[in-house]
Design a protein around this motif. Structure first.
Motif, mmCIF file in Angstrom:
data_model
loop_
_atom_site.group_PDB
_atom_site.id
_atom_site.type_symbol
_atom_site.label_atom_id
_atom_site.label_comp_id
_atom_site.label_asym_id
_atom_site.label_seq_id
_atom_site.Cartn_x
_atom_site.Cartn_y
_atom_site.Cartn_z
ATOM 1 N N THR A 221 0.809 -1.225 0.000
ATOM 2 C CA THR A 221 0.000 0.000 0.000
ATOM 3 C C THR A 221 0.840 1.272 0.000
ATOM 4 O OG1 THR A 221 -0.207 0.158 2.426
ATOM 5 C CG2 THR A 221 -1.811 -1.232 1.257
ATOM 6 N N SER A 222 2.149 1.129 0.218
ATOM 7 C CA SER A 222 3.049 2.283 0.142
ATOM 8 C C SER A 222 4.485 1.781 0.065
ATOM 9 C CB SER A 222 2.898 3.203 1.347
ATOM 10 O OG SER A 222 3.819 4.283 1.255
ATOM 11 N N PRO A 223 5.343 2.432 -0.735
ATOM 12 C CA PRO A 223 6.761 2.045 -0.779
ATOM 13 C C PRO A 223 7.473 2.239 0.555
ATOM 14 C CG PRO A 223 6.186 3.436 -2.670
ATOM 15 C CD PRO A 223 5.013 3.483 -1.725
ATOM 16 N N VAL A 224 6.897 3.031 1.444
ATOM 17 C CA VAL A 224 7.584 3.334 2.698
ATOM 18 C C VAL A 224 7.795 2.090 3.557
ATOM 19 C CG1 VAL A 224 5.538 3.865 4.128
ATOM 20 C CG2 VAL A 224 7.713 5.057 4.554
ATOM 21 N N LYS A 258 -10.177 3.868 2.155
ATOM 22 C CA LYS A 258 -10.209 5.334 2.052
ATOM 23 C C LYS A 258 -8.900 5.876 1.465
ATOM 24 C CE LYS A 258 -14.298 5.816 3.965
ATOM 25 N NZ LYS A 258 -15.468 6.317 3.199
ATOM 26 N N GLU A 259 -8.110 4.978 0.893
ATOM 27 C CA GLU A 259 -6.857 5.330 0.212
ATOM 28 C C GLU A 259 -5.823 5.934 1.170
ATOM 29 O OE1 GLU A 259 -7.616 7.539 -3.365
ATOM 30 O OE2 GLU A 259 -8.622 5.832 -4.309
ATOM 31 N N ILE A 260 -5.695 5.277 2.308
ATOM 32 C CA ILE A 260 -4.673 5.625 3.309
ATOM 33 C C ILE A 260 -3.676 4.465 3.381
ATOM 34 C CG2 ILE A 260 -4.275 6.011 5.780
ATOM 35 C CD1 ILE A 260 -7.115 7.275 5.842
ATOM 36 N N PRO A 261 -2.367 4.730 3.320
ATOM 37 C CA PRO A 261 -1.385 3.644 3.460
ATOM 38 C C PRO A 261 -1.554 2.915 4.796
ATOM 39 C CG PRO A 261 -0.321 5.646 2.678
ATOM 40 C CD PRO A 261 -1.720 6.036 3.087
ATOM 41 N N VAL A 262 -1.518 1.591 4.749
ATOM 42 C CA VAL A 262 -1.737 0.800 5.966
ATOM 43 C C VAL A 262 -0.683 -0.300 6.077
ATOM 44 C CG1 VAL A 262 -4.233 1.201 5.946
ATOM 45 C CG2 VAL A 262 -3.314 -0.840 4.818
ATOM 46 N N VAL A 263 -0.444 -0.733 7.301
ATOM 47 C CA VAL A 263 0.376 -1.919 7.526
ATOM 48 C C VAL A 263 -0.142 -2.603 8.789
ATOM 49 C CG1 VAL A 263 2.168 -0.782 8.919
ATOM 50 C CG2 VAL A 263 2.748 -2.815 7.581
ATOM 51 N N PHE A 311 0.363 6.668 -1.114
ATOM 52 C CA PHE A 311 -0.599 5.567 -1.185
ATOM 53 C C PHE A 311 -0.500 4.875 -2.537
ATOM 54 C CE2 PHE A 311 -4.721 3.932 -2.600
ATOM 55 C CZ PHE A 311 -4.988 3.008 -1.598
ATOM 56 N N VAL A 312 -0.517 3.538 -2.499
ATOM 57 C CA VAL A 312 -0.525 2.722 -3.705
ATOM 58 C C VAL A 312 -1.686 1.736 -3.594
ATOM 59 C CG1 VAL A 312 0.736 1.044 -5.099
ATOM 60 C CG2 VAL A 312 1.972 2.915 -3.984
#
Length: 409
Positions: A221-224, A258-263, A311-312
């Motif tokens: 969901t994110s490169p981070v 909701k297009e928020i990066p999650v982990v 966000f991805v």
């Protein structure tokens, strides 16, 4: 596909000492012993046991110096829940517990875990035989994650550092009934969603096995996450398996939609899952200390990033660690709170059969392959009968219109 990583031990003595001071097994045991005690009767949504758990969490949030971020100046965000008990619907009140660390920042990092469980077996989904009127303590699911939330709130609030982000700590109710608390929050946020940087979730982090490690979901969901987590895991000699999808059976899903990066962090399923035997004496306390330390390091490094996580839209919701008996998938996230006829779609995965057919979030699937869908269970039964490559007709309701679509699995 899951990828398994193993790093050679590389602890520095100073890091080990620091980590030992940050989180203690005795504190973790204290929280889990209370939350998973028979006195709380399994923390079923809307029950007195869950209310007592909510009070406990709110008291510790206040002790840590968090501001109330529920409704009406309290730590609590109540919402209505319809629960079927012995075949009859009853309206109950669930309540999220929400605490805010205000650093005067533009963006806020959310840390979450659900604190509800199955109560005394009347709210469904127990896997124990003859489970009604038997306490389901839910030590791993999810007193372990709630304990992580409490301890991380204390650490971030008391570390004598003013971070670049605000932090919102949320203990969700109603997760076991279909992510109801987290869905209510994202639809009624007490911090604007466009001000949320990312969301970190903990669900079942109490049964670490060193040879298996942890499952990290939401990786895609994110490169981070791929940038930060490998180095942190290396310091702890922590094995981990990655699941790219942002959609899964826990509260991070509501934020991903909701297009928020999650982990999310998870130590895996076990034989006590959703059974009366999920008790506090089976928690791996040193293992949970290790996981909370890892997440604490992630929060510190995430806060220090020069830019906000991007966000991805992640890949296949049924890839990764999810084990399925189905040969095919439609690629939708059901709305578990929907009580009408059919399957209401909460989210659609890109490049999967539902999206290719033209389905969107909000559609209600009422027929598949000529057979009516009354509930989600009808849908699951039907899905198991199809093979990859088969084409079937789907009927959906969109607003007041009925639409017919061709689905190719």
């Amino acid at each position: 596909m899951n990828k398994l990583f193993l790093f050679v031990p590389a602890f520095w003595l100073s890091v080990t000492i620091c980590h030992g001071q940050r989180f203690k097994a005795d504190d973790i045991q204290k929280h889990i012993n209370f939350l998973a005690s028979d006195d709380l009767e399994g923390r079923g949504t809307g029950t007195l046991g869950e209310i007592r758990a909510a009070n406990y969490i709110a008291g510790l949030f206040e002790e840590s110096g968090l501001q109330p971020a529920g409704t009406e100046g309290s730590f609590f965000q109540p919402f209505q829940v319809m629960v079927s008990v012995e075949g009859n619907p009853h309206q109950l009140i669930g309540r999220n517990v929400v605490g805010f660390l205000d650093n005067g920042a533009e963006k806020t990092i959310v840390v979450g875990a659900h604190y509800d469980h199955l109560g005394k077996g009347f709210q469904g989904s127990s896997l124990s035989p003859d489970s009604q009127n038997k306490i389901h303590n839910g030590a791993d699911d999810n007193a372990s994650g709630t304990t992580g939330l409490i301890e991380l709130a204390r650490f971030i609030s008391k570390n004598d550092v003013k971070e670049k982000h605000n932090f919102l700590f949320i203990a969700f109710s109603g997760e076991e009934l279909g992510l109801l608390g987290s869905k209510h929050f994202v639809n009624n946020p007490t911090v604007a969603l466009n001000k949320i940087s990312s969301m970190i979730n903990m669900d079942m982090i109490g049964r670490l096995q060193d040879d298996k490690g942890i499952v990290v979901s939401g990786w895609g969901t994110s490169p981070v996450w791929g940038k930060l987590i490998p180095g942190i895991a290396k310091k702890q000699s922590m094995r981990y398996t990655i699941d790219s999808s942002g959609v899964g059976a826990s509260d991070h899903t509501s934020f991903y939609l909701k297009e928020i990066p999650v982990v999310q962090f998870f130590t895996g399923s076990h034989g006590d899952y959703h059974k009366t035997s999920d008790d506090a004496d089976k928690i791996n306390l040193p293992g949970e200390v290790k996981i909370i330390n890892l997440i604490a390091d992630l929060l510190v490094q995430l806060d220090a990033e020069p830019s906000e996580p991007v966000f991805v839209a992640a890949g296949n919701a049924h890839s990764g660690s999810t084990v399925s008996n189905f040969k095919v998938t439609l690629g939708v996230m059901p709305d578990y709170s929907y009580t009408g006829k059919g399957l209401r779609i909460d989210g659609v995965t890109k490049a999967r059969p539902a999206e290719k057919a033209g389905m969107v979030a909000g559609d209600v699937l009422i027929k598949l392959g000529g057979k009516e869908i009354g509930t989600i269970y009808d849908y699951m039964d039907m899905l198991g009968k199809y093979e990859k490559g088969e084409q079937v007709e789907a009927v959906i309701l969109r607003g007041g219109d009925t639409k017919v679509m061709k689905v190719i699995f």
